[in-house]
Design a protein around this motif. Structure first.
Motif, PDB file in Angstrom:
ATOM      1  N   GLY A 164      -2.525   4.779   3.371  1.00  0.00           N
ATOM      2  CA  GLY A 164      -2.242   3.355   3.482  1.00  0.00           C
ATOM      3  C   GLY A 164      -2.501   2.779   4.854  1.00  0.00           C
ATOM      4  O   GLY A 164      -3.062   1.693   4.990  1.00  0.00           O
ATOM      5  N   LEU A 165      -2.110   3.500   5.900  1.00  0.00           N
ATOM      6  CA  LEU A 165      -2.334   2.989   7.256  1.00  0.00           C
ATOM      7  C   LEU A 165      -3.818   2.989   7.625  1.00  0.00           C
ATOM      8  O   LEU A 165      -4.296   2.073   8.292  1.00  0.00           O
ATOM      9  CB  LEU A 165      -1.519   3.795   8.266  1.00  0.00           C
ATOM     10  CG  LEU A 165      -0.007   3.529   8.188  1.00  0.00           C
ATOM     11  CD1 LEU A 165       0.756   4.516   9.048  1.00  0.00           C
ATOM     12  CD2 LEU A 165       0.316   2.096   8.583  1.00  0.00           C
ATOM     13  N   GLN A 166      -4.555   3.993   7.180  1.00  0.00           N
ATOM     14  CA  GLN A 166      -6.002   3.995   7.405  1.00  0.00           C
ATOM     15  C   GLN A 166      -6.658   2.835   6.659  1.00  0.00           C
ATOM     16  O   GLN A 166      -7.601   2.223   7.163  1.00  0.00           O
ATOM     17  CB  GLN A 166      -6.616   5.322   6.943  1.00  0.00           C
ATOM     18  CG  GLN A 166      -6.226   6.503   7.789  1.00  0.00           C
ATOM     19  CD  GLN A 166      -6.617   7.825   7.139  1.00  0.00           C
ATOM     20  OE1 GLN A 166      -6.714   7.935   5.920  1.00  0.00           O
ATOM     21  NE2 GLN A 166      -6.828   8.837   7.970  1.00  0.00           N
ATOM     22  N   LEU A 167      -6.141   2.531   5.486  1.00  0.00           N
ATOM     23  CA  LEU A 167      -6.657   1.409   4.700  1.00  0.00           C
ATOM     24  C   LEU A 167      -6.435   0.089   5.443  1.00  0.00           C
ATOM     25  O   LEU A 167      -7.336  -0.750   5.526  1.00  0.00           O
ATOM     26  CB  LEU A 167      -5.982   1.386   3.328  1.00  0.00           C
ATOM     27  CG  LEU A 167      -6.434   0.351   2.320  1.00  0.00           C
ATOM     28  CD1 LEU A 167      -7.932   0.381   2.095  1.00  0.00           C
ATOM     29  CD2 LEU A 167      -5.697   0.559   1.006  1.00  0.00           C
ATOM     30  N   VAL A 168      -5.249  -0.082   6.038  1.00  0.00           N
ATOM     31  CA  VAL A 168      -4.979  -1.273   6.842  1.00  0.00           C
ATOM     32  C   VAL A 168      -5.968  -1.354   8.001  1.00  0.00           C
ATOM     33  O   VAL A 168      -6.552  -2.419   8.264  1.00  0.00           O
ATOM     34  CB  VAL A 168      -3.524  -1.271   7.374  1.00  0.00           C
ATOM     35  CG1 VAL A 168      -3.322  -2.364   8.422  1.00  0.00           C
ATOM     36  CG2 VAL A 168      -2.534  -1.434   6.240  1.00  0.00           C
ATOM     37  N   GLN A 169      -6.169  -0.250   8.696  1.00  0.00           N
ATOM     38  CA  GLN A 169      -7.099  -0.235   9.838  1.00  0.00           C
ATOM     39  C   GLN A 169      -8.505  -0.622   9.406  1.00  0.00           C
ATOM     40  O   GLN A 169      -9.183  -1.401  10.085  1.00  0.00           O
ATOM     41  CB  GLN A 169      -7.113   1.143  10.496  1.00  0.00           C
ATOM     42  CG  GLN A 169      -5.841   1.471  11.230  1.00  0.00           C
ATOM     43  CD  GLN A 169      -5.802   2.928  11.684  1.00  0.00           C
ATOM     44  OE1 GLN A 169      -6.592   3.767  11.259  1.00  0.00           O
ATOM     45  NE2 GLN A 169      -4.853   3.230  12.562  1.00  0.00           N
ATOM     46  N   GLU A 170      -8.958  -0.073   8.284  1.00  0.00           N
ATOM     47  CA  GLU A 170     -10.309  -0.370   7.804  1.00  0.00           C
ATOM     48  C   GLU A 170     -10.430  -1.835   7.391  1.00  0.00           C
ATOM     49  O   GLU A 170     -11.428  -2.501   7.682  1.00  0.00           O
ATOM     50  CB  GLU A 170     -10.695   0.545   6.647  1.00  0.00           C
ATOM     51  CG  GLU A 170     -12.068   0.276   6.064  1.00  0.00           C
ATOM     52  CD  GLU A 170     -13.220   0.388   7.062  1.00  0.00           C
ATOM     53  OE1 GLU A 170     -14.283  -0.231   6.807  1.00  0.00           O
ATOM     54  OE2 GLU A 170     -13.091   1.084   8.094  1.00  0.00           O
ATOM     55  N   ALA A 179       4.691   0.903  12.915  1.00  0.00           N
ATOM     56  CA  ALA A 179       5.276  -0.069  13.843  1.00  0.00           C
ATOM     57  C   ALA A 179       4.220  -0.621  14.793  1.00  0.00           C
ATOM     58  O   ALA A 179       4.168  -1.827  15.050  1.00  0.00           O
ATOM     59  CB  ALA A 179       6.414   0.571  14.624  1.00  0.00           C
ATOM     60  N   ALA A 180       3.352   0.248  15.298  1.00  0.00           N
ATOM     61  CA  ALA A 180       2.294  -0.179  16.212  1.00  0.00           C
ATOM     62  C   ALA A 180       1.316  -1.140  15.524  1.00  0.00           C
ATOM     63  O   ALA A 180       0.770  -2.040  16.164  1.00  0.00           O
ATOM     64  CB  ALA A 180       1.552   1.032  16.768  1.00  0.00           C
ATOM     65  N   ALA A 181       1.113  -0.946  14.222  1.00  0.00           N
ATOM     66  CA  ALA A 181       0.189  -1.797  13.469  1.00  0.00           C
ATOM     67  C   ALA A 181       0.886  -3.048  12.924  1.00  0.00           C
ATOM     68  O   ALA A 181       0.240  -3.892  12.303  1.00  0.00           O
ATOM     69  CB  ALA A 181      -0.423  -1.002  12.320  1.00  0.00           C
ATOM     70  N   GLY A 182       2.205  -3.158  13.128  1.00  0.00           N
ATOM     71  CA  GLY A 182       2.937  -4.303  12.600  1.00  0.00           C
ATOM     72  C   GLY A 182       3.116  -4.261  11.098  1.00  0.00           C
ATOM     73  O   GLY A 182       3.176  -5.293  10.442  1.00  0.00           O
ATOM     74  N   VAL A 183       3.195  -3.043  10.556  1.00  0.00           N
ATOM     75  CA  VAL A 183       3.303  -2.853   9.114  1.00  0.00           C
ATOM     76  C   VAL A 183       4.700  -2.331   8.778  1.00  0.00           C
ATOM     77  O   VAL A 183       5.035  -1.199   9.140  1.00  0.00           O
ATOM     78  CB  VAL A 183       2.230  -1.858   8.606  1.00  0.00           C
ATOM     79  CG1 VAL A 183       2.380  -1.614   7.122  1.00  0.00           C
ATOM     80  CG2 VAL A 183       0.830  -2.372   8.936  1.00  0.00           C
ATOM     81  N   LEU A 198       0.813  -1.211   0.000  1.00  0.00           N
ATOM     82  CA  LEU A 198       0.000   0.000   0.000  1.00  0.00           C
ATOM     83  C   LEU A 198       0.846   1.260   0.000  1.00  0.00           C
ATOM     84  O   LEU A 198       1.746   1.411   0.824  1.00  0.00           O
ATOM     85  CB  LEU A 198      -0.889   0.019   1.251  1.00  0.00           C
ATOM     86  CG  LEU A 198      -1.701  -1.242   1.525  1.00  0.00           C
ATOM     87  CD1 LEU A 198      -2.317  -1.174   2.902  1.00  0.00           C
ATOM     88  CD2 LEU A 198      -2.752  -1.429   0.448  1.00  0.00           C
ATOM     89  N   GLU A 199       0.516   2.177  -0.883  1.00  0.00           N
ATOM     90  CA  GLU A 199       1.115   3.511  -0.863  1.00  0.00           C
ATOM     91  C   GLU A 199       0.522   4.257   0.327  1.00  0.00           C
ATOM     92  O   GLU A 199      -0.685   4.173   0.582  1.00  0.00           O
ATOM     93  CB  GLU A 199       0.793   4.243  -2.170  1.00  0.00           C
ATOM     94  CG  GLU A 199       1.028   5.721  -2.164  1.00  0.00           C
ATOM     95  CD  GLU A 199       2.477   6.134  -1.953  1.00  0.00           C
ATOM     96  OE1 GLU A 199       2.696   7.065  -1.160  1.00  0.00           O
ATOM     97  OE2 GLU A 199       3.373   5.529  -2.568  1.00  0.00           O
ATOM     98  N   GLN A 200       1.335   4.963   1.068  1.00  0.00           N
ATOM     99  CA  GLN A 200       0.824   5.747   2.201  1.00  0.00           C
ATOM    100  C   GLN A 200       0.001   6.925   1.720  1.00  0.00           C
ATOM    101  O   GLN A 200      -1.058   7.212   2.263  1.00  0.00           O
ATOM    102  CB  GLN A 200       1.978   6.211   3.103  1.00  0.00           C
ATOM    103  CG  GLN A 200       1.577   7.173   4.206  1.00  0.00           C
ATOM    104  CD  GLN A 200       0.593   6.603   5.224  1.00  0.00           C
ATOM    105  OE1 GLN A 200       0.302   5.418   5.250  1.00  0.00           O
ATOM    106  NE2 GLN A 200       0.073   7.471   6.061  1.00  0.00           N
ATOM    107  N   ALA A 201       0.461   7.638   0.708  1.00  0.00           N
ATOM    108  CA  ALA A 201      -0.172   8.894   0.283  1.00  0.00           C
ATOM    109  C   ALA A 201      -1.200   8.652  -0.814  1.00  0.00           C
ATOM    110  O   ALA A 201      -1.047   9.111  -1.951  1.00  0.00           O
ATOM    111  CB  ALA A 201       0.896   9.883  -0.193  1.00  0.00           C
ATOM    112  N   LEU A 202      -2.258   7.945  -0.482  1.00  0.00           N
ATOM    113  CA  LEU A 202      -3.357   7.737  -1.423  1.00  0.00           C
ATOM    114  C   LEU A 202      -4.311   8.917  -1.343  1.00  0.00           C
ATOM    115  O   LEU A 202      -4.431   9.551  -0.299  1.00  0.00           O
ATOM    116  CB  LEU A 202      -4.089   6.435  -1.099  1.00  0.00           C
ATOM    117  CG  LEU A 202      -3.283   5.160  -1.299  1.00  0.00           C
ATOM    118  CD1 LEU A 202      -4.015   3.965  -0.691  1.00  0.00           C
ATOM    119  CD2 LEU A 202      -3.005   4.928  -2.773  1.00  0.00           C
ATOM    120  N   PRO A 203      -5.032   9.211  -2.424  1.00  0.00           N
ATOM    121  CA  PRO A 203      -5.901  10.389  -2.424  1.00  0.00           C
ATOM    122  C   PRO A 203      -7.153  10.273  -1.551  1.00  0.00           C
ATOM    123  O   PRO A 203      -7.641  11.275  -1.042  1.00  0.00           O
ATOM    124  CB  PRO A 203      -6.283  10.563  -3.893  1.00  0.00           C
ATOM    125  CG  PRO A 203      -6.080   9.221  -4.506  1.00  0.00           C
ATOM    126  CD  PRO A 203      -4.988   8.554  -3.725  1.00  0.00           C
TER     127      PRO A 203
END
Length: 122
Positions: free
Chosen positions: A57-63, A89-93, A48-53
């Motif tokens: 990326g991290l919000q996508l992992v959470q969802e 790191a907290a999300a293990g990503v 996942l790219e972090q800077a999606l429009p």
């Protein structure tokens, strides 16, 4: 394998590279496109790219985890901030920084898949 990146050239390059190494790859231009697929991804790995429009990326992992999709995820980004590093790191990503000039992404994908095969991610 699922790649989510808003840059068409990056998606194509990553898809090509990972397919050469034997992975089946599905690409999406944003988080919403991944959510719109007929079924939730249940096997593989997320790149996942972090800077999606639409959603980063991290919000996508959470969802996805909220939706009970517990695939290993790898964040691809340029110069991640301290906050992004801490949250990942907290999300293990793990984070793989752009530019992707070596086999770092492939090695990280293989490690993530191996760890996931040996038990659920925490």
């Amino acid at each position: 394998m699922f790649i989510v990146d808003d840059d068409e050239a990056v998606r194509a390059a990553l898809k090509f590279s990972l397919e050469i190494d034997g992975h089946t790859v599905e690409v999406h231009e944003n988080g919403e496109a991944l959510f719109q697929r007929a079924e939730s991804p249940m096997t593989g790995c997320l790149v996942l790219e972090q800077a999606l429009p639409d959603i980063n990326g991290l919000q996508l992992v959470q969802e996805l985890r909220r939706r009970h999709v517990d695939l290993p995820a790898i964040l691809v980004t340029t110069q991640p901030s301290r906050d992004v590093r801490t949250e990942a790191a907290a999300a293990g990503v793990p984070i793989v920084e752009k530019p992707l000039l070596t086999d770092t992404l492939l090695v990280t994908v293989e490690e993530a898949l191996a760890l996931h095969a040996n038990g659920p991610a925490s």
